[in-house]
Design a protein around this motif. Structure first.
Motif, PDB file in Angstrom:
ATOM      1  N   ARG A 210      35.061  22.897  78.798  1.00  0.00           N
ATOM      2  CA  ARG A 210      33.977  23.595  79.482  1.00  0.00           C
ATOM      3  C   ARG A 210      32.817  23.936  78.543  1.00  0.00           C
ATOM      4  NH1 ARG A 210      31.036  23.485  83.569  1.00  0.00           N
ATOM      5  NH2 ARG A 210      29.955  22.694  81.740  1.00  0.00           N
ATOM      6  N   SER A 211      33.109  24.468  77.379  1.00  0.00           N
ATOM      7  CA  SER A 211      32.044  24.888  76.466  1.00  0.00           C
ATOM      8  C   SER A 211      31.322  23.713  75.817  1.00  0.00           C
ATOM      9  CB  SER A 211      32.624  25.796  75.375  1.00  0.00           C
ATOM     10  OG  SER A 211      33.559  25.088  74.583  1.00  0.00           O
ATOM     11  N   ARG A 212      31.906  22.513  75.909  1.00  0.00           N
ATOM     12  CA  ARG A 212      31.317  21.346  75.253  1.00  0.00           C
ATOM     13  C   ARG A 212      30.505  20.476  76.201  1.00  0.00           C
ATOM     14  NH1 ARG A 212      36.585  18.986  72.224  1.00  0.00           N
ATOM     15  NH2 ARG A 212      35.066  17.526  71.361  1.00  0.00           N
ATOM     16  N   LEU A 213      30.567  20.771  77.490  1.00  0.00           N
ATOM     17  CA  LEU A 213      29.882  19.956  78.485  1.00  0.00           C
ATOM     18  C   LEU A 213      28.716  20.719  79.100  1.00  0.00           C
ATOM     19  CD1 LEU A 213      32.975  18.376  80.294  1.00  0.00           C
ATOM     20  CD2 LEU A 213      31.563  17.373  78.479  1.00  0.00           C
ATOM     21  N   GLN A 214      27.624  20.028  79.294  1.00  0.00           N
ATOM     22  CA  GLN A 214      26.416  20.645  79.834  1.00  0.00           C
ATOM     23  C   GLN A 214      26.383  20.628  81.364  1.00  0.00           C
ATOM     24  OE1 GLN A 214      23.257  18.452  77.941  1.00  0.00           O
ATOM     25  NE2 GLN A 214      23.906  19.047  75.877  1.00  0.00           N
ATOM     26  N   ALA A 215      27.213  19.815  81.992  1.00  0.00           N
ATOM     27  CA  ALA A 215      27.235  19.756  83.459  1.00  0.00           C
ATOM     28  C   ALA A 215      27.545  21.129  84.027  1.00  0.00           C
ATOM     29  CB  ALA A 215      28.280  18.747  83.927  1.00  0.00           C
ATOM     30  N   PRO A 216      26.815  21.573  85.044  1.00  0.00           N
ATOM     31  CA  PRO A 216      27.092  22.892  85.616  1.00  0.00           C
ATOM     32  C   PRO A 216      28.516  23.061  86.138  1.00  0.00           C
ATOM     33  CG  PRO A 216      24.959  22.098  86.356  1.00  0.00           C
ATOM     34  CD  PRO A 216      25.615  20.949  85.650  1.00  0.00           C
ATOM     35  N   MET A 217      29.052  22.014  86.778  1.00  0.00           N
ATOM     36  CA  MET A 217      30.356  22.186  87.420  1.00  0.00           C
ATOM     37  C   MET A 217      31.333  21.081  87.035  1.00  0.00           C
ATOM     38  SD  MET A 217      30.393  24.969  89.077  1.00  0.00           S
ATOM     39  CE  MET A 217      31.955  24.755  89.895  1.00  0.00           C
ATOM     40  N   LEU A 218      32.574  21.484  86.797  1.00  0.00           N
ATOM     41  CA  LEU A 218      33.711  20.584  86.657  1.00  0.00           C
ATOM     42  C   LEU A 218      34.662  20.915  87.808  1.00  0.00           C
ATOM     43  CD1 LEU A 218      34.486  21.263  82.854  1.00  0.00           C
ATOM     44  CD2 LEU A 218      32.665  19.837  83.820  1.00  0.00           C
ATOM     45  N   VAL A 219      35.169  19.897  88.490  1.00  0.00           N
ATOM     46  CA  VAL A 219      36.046  20.141  89.633  1.00  0.00           C
ATOM     47  C   VAL A 219      37.269  19.242  89.515  1.00  0.00           C
ATOM     48  CG1 VAL A 219      36.231  20.309  92.139  1.00  0.00           C
ATOM     49  CG2 VAL A 219      33.986  20.587  91.044  1.00  0.00           C
ATOM     50  N   GLY A 220      38.456  19.840  89.429  1.00  0.00           N
ATOM     51  CA  GLY A 220      39.691  19.077  89.319  1.00  0.00           C
ATOM     52  C   GLY A 220      40.290  18.812  90.692  1.00  0.00           C
ATOM     53  N   VAL A 221      40.445  17.533  91.039  1.00  0.00           N
ATOM     54  CA  VAL A 221      40.884  17.191  92.398  1.00  0.00           C
ATOM     55  C   VAL A 221      42.123  16.296  92.430  1.00  0.00           C
ATOM     56  CG1 VAL A 221      38.690  17.557  93.575  1.00  0.00           C
ATOM     57  CG2 VAL A 221      39.126  15.365  92.444  1.00  0.00           C
ATOM     58  N   GLY A 222      42.818  16.141  91.308  1.00  0.00           N
ATOM     59  CA  GLY A 222      44.115  15.482  91.303  1.00  0.00           C
ATOM     60  C   GLY A 222      44.132  14.103  91.918  1.00  0.00           C
ATOM     61  N   ALA A 223      44.937  13.941  92.977  1.00  0.00           N
ATOM     62  CA  ALA A 223      45.176  12.629  93.578  1.00  0.00           C
ATOM     63  C   ALA A 223      44.010  12.110  94.398  1.00  0.00           C
ATOM     64  CB  ALA A 223      46.423  12.694  94.459  1.00  0.00           C
ATOM     65  N   ALA A 224      42.925  12.864  94.506  1.00  0.00           N
ATOM     66  CA  ALA A 224      41.770  12.402  95.285  1.00  0.00           C
ATOM     67  C   ALA A 224      41.255  11.061  94.784  1.00  0.00           C
ATOM     68  CB  ALA A 224      40.650  13.442  95.229  1.00  0.00           C
ATOM     69  N   PHE A 225      41.321  10.823  93.473  1.00  0.00           N
ATOM     70  CA  PHE A 225      40.835   9.553  92.934  1.00  0.00           C
ATOM     71  C   PHE A 225      41.638   8.386  93.509  1.00  0.00           C
ATOM     72  CE2 PHE A 225      38.294  10.440  88.836  1.00  0.00           C
ATOM     73  CZ  PHE A 225      37.753  11.592  89.357  1.00  0.00           C
ATOM     74  N   ASP A 226      42.960   8.511  93.522  1.00  0.00           N
ATOM     75  CA  ASP A 226      43.805   7.436  94.055  1.00  0.00           C
ATOM     76  C   ASP A 226      43.587   7.252  95.555  1.00  0.00           C
ATOM     77  OD1 ASP A 226      44.917   6.835  91.617  1.00  0.00           O
ATOM     78  OD2 ASP A 226      46.812   7.878  91.986  1.00  0.00           O
ATOM     79  N   PHE A 227      43.451   8.352  96.286  1.00  0.00           N
ATOM     80  CA  PHE A 227      43.246   8.263  97.732  1.00  0.00           C
ATOM     81  C   PHE A 227      41.939   7.546  98.054  1.00  0.00           C
ATOM     82  CE2 PHE A 227      45.839  12.417  98.305  1.00  0.00           C
ATOM     83  CZ  PHE A 227      47.017  11.696  98.305  1.00  0.00           C
ATOM     84  N   HIS A 228      40.853   7.993  97.436  1.00  0.00           N
ATOM     85  CA  HIS A 228      39.543   7.432  97.773  1.00  0.00           C
ATOM     86  C   HIS A 228      39.319   6.044  97.175  1.00  0.00           C
ATOM     87  CE1 HIS A 228      38.692  11.021  99.838  1.00  0.00           C
ATOM     88  NE2 HIS A 228      38.347  11.765  98.811  1.00  0.00           N
ATOM     89  N   ALA A 229      40.127   5.677  96.184  1.00  0.00           N
ATOM     90  CA  ALA A 229      40.075   4.305  95.658  1.00  0.00           C
ATOM     91  C   ALA A 229      40.864   3.347  96.546  1.00  0.00           C
ATOM     92  CB  ALA A 229      40.621   4.259  94.234  1.00  0.00           C
ATOM     93  N   GLY A 230      41.606   3.895  97.515  1.00  0.00           N
ATOM     94  CA  GLY A 230      42.407   3.075  98.401  1.00  0.00           C
ATOM     95  C   GLY A 230      43.716   2.615  97.800  1.00  0.00           C
ATOM     96  N   LEU A 231      44.170   3.296  96.746  1.00  0.00           N
ATOM     97  CA  LEU A 231      45.409   2.907  96.076  1.00  0.00           C
ATOM     98  C   LEU A 231      46.641   3.570  96.688  1.00  0.00           C
ATOM     99  CD1 LEU A 231      44.200   3.123  92.371  1.00  0.00           C
ATOM    100  CD2 LEU A 231      44.361   1.081  93.808  1.00  0.00           C
ATOM    101  N   VAL A 232      46.467   4.752  97.237  1.00  0.00           N
ATOM    102  CA  VAL A 232      47.574   5.522  97.812  1.00  0.00           C
ATOM    103  C   VAL A 232      47.129   6.047  99.171  1.00  0.00           C
ATOM    104  CG1 VAL A 232      49.052   7.543  97.534  1.00  0.00           C
ATOM    105  CG2 VAL A 232      48.390   6.203  95.525  1.00  0.00           C
ATOM    106  N   PRO A 233      47.935   5.865 100.232  1.00  0.00           N
ATOM    107  CA  PRO A 233      47.548   6.389 101.545  1.00  0.00           C
ATOM    108  C   PRO A 233      47.744   7.898 101.623  1.00  0.00           C
ATOM    109  CG  PRO A 233      49.706   5.369 101.674  1.00  0.00           C
ATOM    110  CD  PRO A 233      49.201   5.105 100.276  1.00  0.00           C
ATOM    111  N   GLN A 234      46.869   8.544 102.363  1.00  0.00           N
ATOM    112  CA  GLN A 234      47.016   9.976 102.589  1.00  0.00           C
ATOM    113  C   GLN A 234      47.978  10.214 103.751  1.00  0.00           C
ATOM    114  OE1 GLN A 234      43.517  12.579 102.213  1.00  0.00           O
ATOM    115  NE2 GLN A 234      42.288  10.712 102.023  1.00  0.00           N
ATOM    116  N   ALA A 235      48.575  11.385 103.756  1.00  0.00           N
ATOM    117  CA  ALA A 235      49.477  11.755 104.849  1.00  0.00           C
ATOM    118  C   ALA A 235      48.698  11.832 106.158  1.00  0.00           C
ATOM    119  CB  ALA A 235      50.123  13.104 104.551  1.00  0.00           C
ATOM    120  N   PRO A 236      49.326  11.499 107.284  1.00  0.00           N
ATOM    121  CA  PRO A 236      48.655  11.645 108.580  1.00  0.00           C
ATOM    122  C   PRO A 236      48.196  13.083 108.795  1.00  0.00           C
ATOM    123  CG  PRO A 236      50.687  10.385 108.810  1.00  0.00           C
ATOM    124  CD  PRO A 236      50.683  10.939 107.414  1.00  0.00           C
TER     125      PRO A 236
END
Length: 286
Positions: A210-236
């Motif tokens: 956090r102290s080394r990055l100038q971006a206002p916001m960092l957001v940790g979203v876990g498996a969202a990367f795999d879901f939105h990349a189409g690698l893992v299906p989301q639960a119904p």
């Protein structure tokens, strides 16, 4: 340079790469109420208010990070002081899991839905495509998966500015590597760094960087990367609303996830039951 962003920037540079107002001229942040669930502070918030808070940080030049928190995160924090410290240092820990929503409501609050990490990222992408907010993507299984994620987000949200991305090695970064990635992210001047390296690594990474990055916001979203990349299906959706996403994911990836859910889910139920009984005694005298 150890790291070179493989993702090509899209669109012109946005106005918020530089630091914004600070000090007396900066308006106070509108932070949501926080409630301790099993000793972890969880925000009583929804998608709209969480996104507004992120936008407010960007507009005012404040710097912070957001943790998307579920039962696993809450219970792991009880065993991991570094994770617990990271959660304590965040701007907000949003309730990602329906069990956390039910627990907050049992304590007298009124939430209709969770703030699910993948959905938060998706809605933020829709906003950003209109507002010109700049994204950096840190995480994913590998560079190919990160490229697929970038292409999917840009295709569904035309005009979205993704200015860079990196899929880190599946090991702790060396000091030299950490310095290099901080320089790379700062060079691309994002407004939000989305972090998808899983719990508890992403929370610890955000707290450390956090102290080394100038971006206002960092957001940790876990498996969202795999879901939105189409690698893992989301639960119904019906399973998500019933709080059974964990069962669906365990069925899909039993070898990776069964220990997590069988270890932490019963412990959360027991720990919250104790908290709820104390709450009832305090409010009713019985």
């Amino acid at each position: 340079m150890l790291f070179a962003s493989p993702l090509q920037p899209s669109g012109p540079s946005g106005p918020s790469g530089a630091s914004g107002p600070s000090g007396p001229e900066a308006a106070a942040l509108c932070l949501p109420e926080r409630v301790a669930l099993v000793n972890v502070p969880i925000a009583v918030t929804d998608y709209a208010r969480a996104l507004d808070l992120i936008d407010q940080h960007i507009a005012q030049g404040h710097r912070g990070y957001v943790c998307v928190t579920n039962v696993h995160t809450v219970m792991a924090a009880g065993e991991d002081p570094e994770l617990r410290s990271a959660l304590s240092g965040s701007v907000v820990n949003v309730p990602d899991g329906m069990p956390l929503v039910w627990a907050l409501n049992a304590l007298g609050h009124r939430l209709d839905d969770r703030v699910y990490g993948p959905e938060l990222m998706w809605r933020a992408s829709a906003r950003a495509a209109t507002a010109g907010t700049r994204f950096y993507l840190y995480g994913g299984r590998d560079q190919e998966a990160l490229t697929r994620l970038t292409e999917n987000l840009r295709r569904h949200h035309p005009g979205l500015q993704i200015v860079g991305g990196f899929s880190p090695p599946h090991r702790p970064l060396t000091a030299e590597e950490g310095k290099a990635i901080a320089e790379e992210i700062n060079r691309t001047a994002p407004d939000i760094v989305w972090v998808g390296i899983g719990v508890p690594k992403q929370e610890k990474w955000m707290a450390a960087m956090r102290s080394r990055l100038q971006a206002p916001m960092l957001v940790g979203v876990g498996a969202a990367f795999d879901f939105h990349a189409g690698l893992v299906p989301q639960a119904p959706p019906r399973l998500q609303r019933a709080g059974l996403e964990w069962a669906y994911r365990m069925f899909r990836e039993p070898r990776r996830l069964w220990r997590r859910y069988l270890r932490y889910n019963p412990r959360f139920v027991a720990a919250f039951a104790v908290q709820y009984l104390r709450h009832r005694r305090a409010t009713t005298g019985r």
